[in-house]
Design an enzyme around this catalytic site. Structure first.
Site, short mmCIF file in Angstrom:
data_model
loop_
_atom_site.label_atom_id
_atom_site.label_comp_id
_atom_site.label_asym_id
_atom_site.label_seq_id
_atom_site.Cartn_x
_atom_site.Cartn_y
_atom_site.Cartn_z
N GLY A 19 1.84 33.31 -34.29
CA GLY A 19 1.89 34.32 -33.09
C GLY A 19 3.60 34.26 -32.47
O GLY A 19 3.44 33.83 -31.35
N LYS A 72 13.08 31.30 -48.88
CA LYS A 72 12.00 30.08 -48.54
C LYS A 72 11.88 29.29 -49.63
O LYS A 72 11.55 28.21 -49.53
CB LYS A 72 10.71 30.72 -47.91
N GLN A 128 21.10 34.26 -26.91
CA GLN A 128 19.67 33.46 -26.67
C GLN A 128 19.85 32.62 -25.58
O GLN A 128 19.23 31.65 -25.15
CB GLN A 128 19.17 33.02 -27.97
N TYR A 168 13.01 37.61 -48.46
CA TYR A 168 12.60 36.40 -47.31
C TYR A 168 11.69 35.40 -48.34
O TYR A 168 12.28 34.03 -48.21
CB TYR A 168 11.76 37.02 -46.30
N1 LIG Z 1 6.21 33.24 -37.22
C1 LIG Z 1 5.84 33.03 -38.50
O1 LIG Z 1 4.69 33.55 -38.87
C2 LIG Z 1 6.61 32.18 -39.58
C3 LIG Z 1 7.95 31.56 -39.23
N2 LIG Z 1 8.32 30.82 -40.08
C4 LIG Z 1 9.70 30.58 -40.24
O2 LIG Z 1 9.87 29.60 -38.97
C5 LIG Z 1 11.17 29.58 -38.31
C6 LIG Z 1 11.24 30.17 -36.79
O3 LIG Z 1 10.26 31.35 -36.85
P1 LIG Z 1 9.87 32.10 -35.47
O4 LIG Z 1 9.84 31.22 -34.49
O5 LIG Z 1 8.40 32.86 -35.88
O6 LIG Z 1 10.86 33.35 -35.28
P2 LIG Z 1 11.63 34.07 -34.11
O7 LIG Z 1 12.10 35.40 -34.58
O8 LIG Z 1 10.40 33.99 -32.88
O9 LIG Z 1 12.59 32.86 -33.52
C7 LIG Z 1 13.79 32.53 -34.33
C8 LIG Z 1 14.71 31.94 -33.67
O10 LIG Z 1 16.10 31.61 -34.47
C9 LIG Z 1 17.01 32.16 -33.72
N3 LIG Z 1 17.94 32.50 -34.89
C10 LIG Z 1 18.13 33.75 -35.44
N4 LIG Z 1 19.34 33.86 -36.22
C11 LIG Z 1 19.96 32.64 -35.85
C12 LIG Z 1 21.17 32.18 -36.23
N5 LIG Z 1 21.92 32.87 -37.28
N6 LIG Z 1 21.79 31.41 -35.67
C13 LIG Z 1 20.92 30.76 -34.63
N7 LIG Z 1 19.83 30.88 -34.49
C14 LIG Z 1 19.15 32.10 -35.16
C15 LIG Z 1 16.73 33.46 -33.03
O11 LIG Z 1 17.73 33.71 -32.00
C16 LIG Z 1 15.48 32.84 -32.30
O12 LIG Z 1 15.47 32.10 -31.32
C17 LIG Z 1 11.85 30.82 -39.08
O13 LIG Z 1 12.82 29.86 -40.20
C18 LIG Z 1 10.71 31.36 -39.79
O14 LIG Z 1 11.02 31.89 -41.00
C19 LIG Z 1 7.87 30.43 -41.29
C20 LIG Z 1 6.59 30.95 -41.48
C21 LIG Z 1 5.90 31.68 -40.63
C1 LIG Z 2 6.83 35.20 -41.58
C2 LIG Z 2 6.45 34.25 -42.62
O1 LIG Z 2 6.90 33.47 -43.18
C3 LIG Z 2 5.20 34.89 -42.91
C4 LIG Z 2 4.58 34.18 -44.25
O2 LIG Z 2 4.65 35.44 -42.33
#
Ligand SMILES: NC(=O)C1=CN([C@@H]2O[C@H](COP(=O)(O)OP(=O)(O)OC[C@H]3O[C@@H](n4cnc5c(N)ncnc54)[C@H](O)[C@@H]3O)[C@@H](O)[C@H]2O)C=CC1
Ligand SMILES: CC(=O)C(C)=O
Length: 261
Positions: A191, A161, A40, A157
């Site tokens: 999103g 969490k 990335q 998942y």
């Molecule tokens: N998108 C959603 O609706 C929600 C997301 N979350 C949490 O928020 C956080 C961020 O999610 P998003 O931005 O939506 O996901 P995303 O998939 O858009 O971005 C995740 C980022 O984490 C990085 N990543 C993944 N594995 C990695 C590793 N082993 N080492 C270093 N970096 C790593 C990826 O390269 C990416 O840049 C996550 O922990 C997710 O579980 C929580 C609730 C809802």
């Molecule tokens: C990705 C995630 O944490 C949900 C609840 O959608």
């Protein structure tokens, strides 16, 4: 709120919520270490460039948060390159869309290594650095509404969490005497690339057309719109700043009105 001479490290900051948090903390005045996987690097460096273009300071650090040594190394590099260390945001995570009856040993190992173990490595690395620098600090980690209510087809998942909430509560009590607060944020339906993946994978299981699983979830949001990374970043900014001095061990739901605690 504007801070001065403070350093924050955000994992998974090349895109999505992490990117939003990095940009927001830079606007708050933090020098920001943008950490993400080596794969990335281009996206991470674009976030650094965006921060620098707005007059801020940032560096990209390649790290796989599932590897303890990488997390310790990222904290050390951030400290050396940015001249201090005050806040870690353990944001990186992965989704896993799998019915409970189909979860394998490899699935569990992967989702816990990246969503939970990484948080523990981040807590350890940050707390050790704060102690070395002889000051307190802030540890902030990504939970989810799936940390408060188990979501079907997101079972492993959700479990990972829920565990983030548990370790947040335990670490908050252990580290409070050192002036370190430990909190988590629990977003709803944001999103990002993660929800693109969830929508696609759920569609393969329940046959709904592309976008339908996302739309179905949006209908459950009281505020009537999908969440943005900036909605989440506002809560992280609160946890990173002086207004949350007396808050620790909490997981704050920021979901526009899906769950009510
Ligand atoms: N998108 C959603 O609706 C929600 C997301 N979350 C949490 O928020 C956080 C961020 O999610 P998003 O931005 O939506 O996901 P995303 O998939 O858009 O971005 C995740 C980022 O984490 C990085 N990543 C993944 N594995 C990695 C590793 N082993 N080492 C270093 N970096 C790593 C990826 O390269 C990416 O840049 C996550 O922990 C997710 O579980 C929580 C609730 C809802
Ligand atoms: C990705 C995630 O944490 C949900 C609840 O959608």
């Amino acid at each position: 709120m504007t801070v001065q001479n403070k350093v924050a490290l955000v994992t998974g900051a090349g895109q999505g919520i992490g990117r939003g948090i990095a940009l927001r903390l830079a606007r708050d005045g933090f020098s920001v270490a943008v950490a993400d996987l080596q794969s990335q690097k281009e996206k991470g460096e674009a976030v650094v460039a965006e921060i620098e273009a707005s007059g801020g300071t940032a560096v990209f650090i390649a790290a796989d948060v599932g590897q303890r040594a990488d997390v310790v190394g990222a904290v050390e590099t951030a400290t050396q390159q940015l001249g201090g260390f005050d806040v870690i945001v353990n944001n990186a995570g992965i989704a896993q869309v799998r019915p409970v009856m189909e979860i394998t040993e490899e699935d569990l190992e992967q989702v816990f290594r990246i969503n939970l173990n990484s948080v523990i490595w981040g807590i350890q690395a940050a707390a050790a650095k704060f102690e070395e620098l002889q000051h307190g600090g802030r540890i902030i980690s990504a939970a989810s509404i799936a940390a408060v209510k188990g979501f079907p087809i997101l079972g492993a998942y959700s479990a990972s969490k829920f565990a983030v909430r548990g370790i947040t509560q335990a670490a908050a009590q252990e580290l409070a005497p050192k002036g370190i607060t430990v909190n988590a944020y629990a977003p709803g339906i944001v999103g990002t690339g993660m929800w693109d993946l969830i929508d696609r994978e759920l569609g393969k299981i329940n046959g709904k057309p592309a976008g339908q699983n996302l739309r179905d979830n949006v209908e459950a949001i009281a505020l009537g719109r999908i969440e943005t990374p900036d909605d989440v970043a506002k809560v992280v900014s609160f946890f990173a700043g002086a207004d949350s001095d007396y808050v620790t061990g909490q997981t704050l739901i920021v979901d526009g009105g899906i769950l009510y605690s």
